[in-house]
Design an enzyme around this catalytic site. Structure first.
Site, PDB file in Angstrom:
ATOM      1  N   HIS A 163     -15.887 -11.743  17.679  1.00 26.45           N
ATOM      2  CA  HIS A 163     -14.805 -11.516  18.682  1.00 26.45           C
ATOM      3  C   HIS A 163     -15.254 -10.538  19.688  1.00 26.45           C
ATOM      4  O   HIS A 163     -14.277 -10.548  20.589  1.00 26.45           O
ATOM      5  CB  HIS A 163     -13.689 -10.953  17.910  1.00 26.45           C
ATOM      6  CG  HIS A 163     -13.087 -11.683  17.103  1.00 26.45           C
ATOM      7  ND1 HIS A 163     -12.071 -12.505  16.935  1.00 26.45           N
ATOM      8  CD2 HIS A 163     -13.355 -11.709  15.379  1.00 26.45           C
ATOM      9  CE1 HIS A 163     -11.759 -13.095  15.971  1.00 26.45           C
ATOM     10  NE2 HIS A 163     -12.383 -12.636  15.137  1.00 26.45           N
ATOM     11  N   LYS A 181      -1.806  -5.856  27.141  1.00 21.64           N
ATOM     12  CA  LYS A 181      -3.179  -5.864  26.467  1.00 21.64           C
ATOM     13  C   LYS A 181      -3.589  -4.385  26.038  1.00 21.64           C
ATOM     14  O   LYS A 181      -3.092  -3.557  26.870  1.00 21.64           O
ATOM     15  CB  LYS A 181      -4.331  -7.021  27.067  1.00 21.64           C
ATOM     16  CG  LYS A 181      -4.500  -6.300  28.375  1.00 21.64           C
ATOM     17  CD  LYS A 181      -5.520  -7.461  29.148  1.00 21.64           C
ATOM     18  CE  LYS A 181      -4.733  -8.660  29.545  1.00 21.64           C
ATOM     19  NZ  LYS A 181      -5.480  -9.698  29.215  1.00 21.64           N
ATOM     20  N   ARG A 182      -4.506  -4.063  25.050  1.00 22.11           N
ATOM     21  CA  ARG A 182      -5.076  -3.109  24.969  1.00 22.11           C
ATOM     22  C   ARG A 182      -5.564  -2.619  26.206  1.00 22.11           C
ATOM     23  O   ARG A 182      -6.239  -3.221  27.035  1.00 22.11           O
ATOM     24  CB  ARG A 182      -6.114  -3.054  23.745  1.00 22.11           C
ATOM     25  CG  ARG A 182      -5.258  -3.160  22.370  1.00 22.11           C
ATOM     26  CD  ARG A 182      -4.588  -2.024  22.053  1.00 22.11           C
ATOM     27  NE  ARG A 182      -5.630  -0.771  21.868  1.00 22.11           N
ATOM     28  CZ  ARG A 182      -5.820  -0.145  20.642  1.00 22.11           C
ATOM     29  NH1 ARG A 182      -5.659  -0.678  19.762  1.00 22.11           N
ATOM     30  NH2 ARG A 182      -6.451   1.106  20.624  1.00 22.11           N
ATOM     31  N   THR A 191      -5.894 -13.881  24.173  1.00 17.90           N
ATOM     32  CA  THR A 191      -4.781 -14.873  23.671  1.00 17.90           C
ATOM     33  C   THR A 191      -3.469 -14.741  24.324  1.00 17.90           C
ATOM     34  O   THR A 191      -2.574 -15.356  24.231  1.00 17.90           O
ATOM     35  CB  THR A 191      -4.666 -14.665  22.061  1.00 17.90           C
ATOM     36  OG1 THR A 191      -4.635 -13.121  21.743  1.00 17.90           O
ATOM     37  CG2 THR A 191      -5.824 -15.030  20.983  1.00 17.90           C
TER      38      THR A 191
HETATM   39  C1  26W Z   1     -15.420  -1.271  15.200  1.00 16.32           C
HETATM   40  C2  26W Z   1     -13.769  -1.147  16.066  1.00 16.32           C
HETATM   41  C3  26W Z   1     -13.456  -2.383  16.367  1.00 16.32           C
HETATM   42  C4  26W Z   1     -12.209  -2.936  16.035  1.00 16.32           C
HETATM   43  C5  26W Z   1     -11.880  -4.097  16.569  1.00 16.32           C
HETATM   44  C6  26W Z   1     -14.593  -3.381  17.013  1.00 16.32           C
HETATM   45  C7  26W Z   1     -13.934  -4.563  17.723  1.00 16.32           C
HETATM   46  C8  26W Z   1     -12.490  -4.841  17.279  1.00 16.32           C
HETATM   47  C9  26W Z   1     -12.102  -6.133  17.502  1.00 16.32           C
HETATM   48  C10 26W Z   1     -13.306  -7.219  17.637  1.00 16.32           C
HETATM   49  C11 26W Z   1     -11.681  -6.205  19.109  1.00 16.32           C
HETATM   50  C12 26W Z   1     -10.909  -7.357  19.183  1.00 16.32           C
HETATM   51  O1  26W Z   1      -9.691  -7.363  18.900  1.00 16.32           O
HETATM   52  N1  26W Z   1     -11.303  -8.380  20.037  1.00 16.32           N
HETATM   53  C13 26W Z   1     -10.558  -9.241  20.642  1.00 16.32           C
HETATM   54  O2  26W Z   1     -10.514 -10.566  19.702  1.00 16.32           O
HETATM   55  C14 26W Z   1      -9.593 -11.508  20.266  1.00 16.32           C
HETATM   56  C15 26W Z   1      -9.445 -12.604  19.135  1.00 16.32           C
HETATM   57  O3  26W Z   1     -10.430 -13.156  19.143  1.00 16.32           O
HETATM   58  C16 26W Z   1      -9.960 -12.149  21.618  1.00 16.32           C
HETATM   59  O4  26W Z   1      -8.975 -13.094  22.118  1.00 16.32           O
HETATM   60  C17 26W Z   1     -10.194 -10.981  22.613  1.00 16.32           C
HETATM   61  O5  26W Z   1     -11.117 -11.499  23.832  1.00 16.32           O
HETATM   62  C18 26W Z   1     -11.091  -9.986  22.221  1.00 16.32           C
HETATM   63  O6  26W Z   1     -11.562  -8.714  22.738  1.00 16.32           O
END
Ligand code: 26W
Length: 795
Positions: free
Chosen positions: A353, A535-536, A643
């Protein structure tokens, strides 16, 4: 699922109020009514859940298990009412009782067991898996505290614990009888017998009970109810463990902390042992359960486990499932390494992701050893065997263990039969750049699955006005077949329909106007453009670029008080990870700018800036139906998909964005006449990153507009005593790594184009219509069909 007449539902409600809430329909509070309705739904749903499980077991169905550290569920009452078919009768009965149904439904706390995109995607996926009638369940952690509650105090974010379980959670069922034990830490010894088999003994491991809480996942009008199992960590309360009273309390708190709180980091790995324990806790409890179920359902040898089970891991967070399945199959089930590896590598599928380096998990070797030495042994052996076929020079980029850290993405790729990105551009980037070495080793494994959202929550439930209008034109088959929304294209030149569409948007804007006033005391102009970025808070999502444009617009109006400006309301919603200082500085800047602009009579009637605190799923359901401009302005290549862009498109907002993530596919589907694109391409960004050539200071010195804005970060225009010089110096000293200054000019131009288009009501409403009509592709039903056809292959 049975249906109810109003009379029957009313009587059921009365019965539940009496028996469960000791009250009557006339005295019942909204809380009483909420729990009573939940009880009625549970009676029906639990019945159907049993039937669904029995059917899957009898048919010996192949099943998918979706493992995720996050499920951003929000509220369930309205989607459960819609999917069971009870929504309209329940609404009517409440209205007859003189109640506003939304007030009763909003008694439910959001289950905020996730950070953002990844967590919400998991929730949408479960809704689609059930609504498509597929045999699939979710597995996660029942955090005692979900994502923090955001409060804004004098323009700054503070975090409060999310005490979501202060009242009983009506949708969960504690299944203590299905508790499993998860072992942590300790040391491992082994002996080798005459047949060269290794036998392992473990000493002073910490034993933790994983107690399951099951939440039913209701399919839409199809008598399918799947399950989301959320694990809770509980200590043993044995008397013989030699713990004194104090130690016992510490031991118990230590254990319960494992499911204590969701880590609020989004896109940055903080490498804490407790987070690692959460990941192992989830995968060990889940895999033990799946092995138990396989044995009880199928008269098949474990060597065929992968034929009946596919496990989708939501990013790298559940990657420890790969060595854990190996451990169970070898150490507990006596299979050989070869057999175990064949099963494991044909069971797991990995979804990536993000390409952000800081988000790619790298756990320290020692920490994994501390977590579970046997698991580390297995990771080492997986890596040793993998590296046998790897040339010396490639080791650095491919070896799972390198430099004292364990690269979880590499382990996930090696141990999975499928690796997918979440949007076409993102999947290309991980093939060409992020994981190119692995791609060259095994191209077959890599595929794309463009994200989606459940239209039942984000259109049917969140925007009933628009849903009714759509159904009045094309019937309601779009609910089961969202691609049929394309039939709306036939009404592109239907003035009546266009004005009805406009009327629905105006109504939703009036509702949001009330919500904004209630939450902030700000009176917004409902005839202004509702320009939304929700969004975040993250630098790559470039809320700062949005603020720079707002300051520029403010300057323009102040410099030219008589200039014609299309009134605009800038709406922000964003949580920053508590430890992410610069993100919190950007939140502070948004409030500082809002404070000046919203109190400046010279501009008051033309621009307003609103920051809605504690942005979450339920607030999104209030904002999105009223959105007109959907700000999707990330630095190209950095937003894997997005999303929120899909949710706002489906509610008739026009996307203003970069060619990044799923924006590219939105552009493809609606056509460049119905979207507003600007900025660097992802190739150009990657080129700048790899080969340099961008000098932010030059843009600062040559573009007067930018210089004026940046200099005000330092002077007292917005700063009420505390300047924003960190932002100022970061942009110049660190050479603007997110290309905010570089994209400023085309962004300002894009915003101007948007205002001009908005002035042409018919044109704008046609753009809105085309976005709704083409949004069916972005339903998670389509996404899940793709996963199933290409990866899961369930019946
Ligand atoms: C290790 C900490 C951590 C926690 C969460 C690292 C990364 C994440 C997630 C991968 C972050 C996230 O939410 N990514 C988002 O995922 C969505 C669903 O696929 C995408 O639509 C977003 O573009 C993406 O930023």
């Amino acid at each position: 699922m049975r249906t109810f007449t109003k009379y029957e539902f009313h009587n059921l409600l009365e019965d539940k109020l009496h028996k469960q809430r000791m009250t009557t329909v006339n005295e019942a509070t909204n809380t009483d009514l909420f729990y009573a309705i939940a009880a009625i739904i549970n009676d029906e749903v639990h019945q159907t859940a049993l039937e669904t499980m029995k059917r899957h077991h009898q048919n010996k169905e192949r099943q998918v298990s979706y493992l995720s550290l996050e499920f951003l569920i929000g509220r369930l009452i309205e989607s459960n009412l819609i999917n069971t078919g009870f929504k309209s009768v329940c609404d009517e009965v409440l209205i007859d009782l003189g109640k506003d149904p939304r007030h009763v439904y909003h008694e439910e706390e959001d289950a905020a067991l996730g950070n953002g995109g990844l967590g919400r995607l998991a929730a949408c996926f479960l809704d689609s898996i059930a609504s498509l009638g597929l045999a699939g369940n979710g597995f996660g952690i029942r955090y005692r505290y979900g994502l923090f509650e955001q409060r804004i105090v004098s323009g700054e974010q503070i975090e409060l614990p999310d005490n979501w379980l202060k009242e009983p959670y009506p949708w969960e069922t504690r299944k203590f009888e299905e508790t499993v034990i998860v072992n942590f830490g300790g040391t491992v010894d082994y002996t080798i017998d005459e047949h060269d088999n290794m036998h392992f003994t473990f000493n002073n491991q910490e034993k933790v009970q994983a107690v399951p809480y099951d939440v039913s996942i209701v399919g839409y009008h199809n008598d399918v109810v799947n399950n989301l199992r959320l694990w809770k960590a509980e200590a043993f309360n044995r008397v013989d463990d030699g713990h004194g009273y104090d130690n016992r309390l510490n031991y118990m708190n230590n254990v319960e902390r494992i499911s204590g709180v969701l880590y609020p980091d989004d896109e940055s790995d903080d490498g804490k042992l407790l987070r690692l324990k959460q990941q192992y806790f989830l995968v060990s409890a889940t895999l033990q359960t799946l092995i138990k179920r396989f044995k009880s359902i199928h008269e098949l040898p474990l060597t065929q486990f992968h034929e009946k089970n596919v496990i989708q891991i939501n990013d790298t967070h559940p990657t420890l499932g790969i060595p854990e399945l190996m451990r169970i199959l070898m150490d507990e089930e006596g299979l050989s390494w070869k057999e175990a590896w064949y099963i494991t590598s044909h069971t797991f599928a990995y979804t990536n992701h993000t390409i952000m380096q800081e988000a790619l998990e790298k756990w320290s070797y020692d920490l994994v050893k501390q977590l579970n030495p046997r698991v580390l042994m297995i990771i080492e052996e997986i890596n040793r065997q993998f590296c046998l076929d790897i040339s010396e020079d490639q080791l650095k980029d491919l070896s799972v263990i390198d430099d004292g850290v364990v690269h979880m993405s590499r382990l996930a790729i090696i141990g999975s039969f499928s690796v997918n990105g979440v949007a076409a551009l993102h999947s290309d980037i991980i093939k060409k750049h992020t994981f190119n070495d692995f791609y060259q080793l095994d191209e077959e494994k890599f595929n794309n699955k463009t994200n989606g959202i459940t239209h039942r929550r984000w259109l049917l439930n969140a925007n009933p006005g628009l849903s009714r209008l759509i159904t009045s034109k094309i019937g309601d088959s779009w609910i089961a077949h969202p691609d049929q929304l394309r039939q709306l294209l036939d009404f592109k030149d239907d003035e009546n329909f266009l004005s009805e569409l406009d009327a629905v948007k105006v109504k939703n804007k009036q509702h949001l106007k009330k919500v904004i006033f209630q939450k902030t005391g700000i009176e917004v102009n409902e005839n202004s453009i509702f320009d939304v970025q929700i969004k975040r808070l993250h630098e790559y999502k470039r809320q700062l670029l949005n603020v720079f444009h707002i300051i520029y617009l403010y300057h323009e109006i102040k410099d030219n008080p008589t200039m014609e400006v299309q009134p605009r309301t800038f709406i922000f919603g964003a949580k920053a990870a508590p430890g992410y200082k610069r993100a919190k500085e950007i939140i502070r800047l948004i409030h500082a700018v809002a404070n000046v602009i919203n109190n400046d009579d010279d501009v008051a009637d033309r621009i307003k800036v609103v920051f809605l605190e504690n942005y979450n799923v339920s607030l999104a359901e209030d904002i999105i139906p009223a959105a007109e401009i959907s700000e999707q302005i990330s630095t190209a290549s950095m937003e894997a998909s997005g999303t929120g862009n899909m949710k706002m498109m489906m509610n008739g907002a026009v996307t203003l964005g970069t060619m990044d993530g799923a924006n590219v596919e939105i552009d493809e589907r609606v056509g460049r006449d119905h979207i507003i694109i600007f900025g660097l391409s992802s190739d150009k960004v990657i080129d700048y990153q790899n080969n340099g050539g961008y000098r932010a200071r030059e843009v600062y010195q040559t573009d007067e507009r930018i210089k004026r804005i940046m200099d005000e970060l330092n002077d007292d225009t917005f700063t009420n005593g505390k300047s924003f010089n960190d932002l100022y110096y970061h942009l110049l000293k660190d050479n603007d790594p997110y290309f905010i200054l570089r994209d400023f000019d085309t962004y300002v131009d894009a915003e101007k184009r948007a205002a001009a288009l908005y002035n042409d009501k018919k044109k704008w409403n046609q753009m809105s219509l085309v976005n709704i009509a083409e949004s069916g592709y972005f339903s998670s039903d389509r996404t899940i069909k793709d996963y199933n056809e290409d990866i899961w292959k369930l019946n």
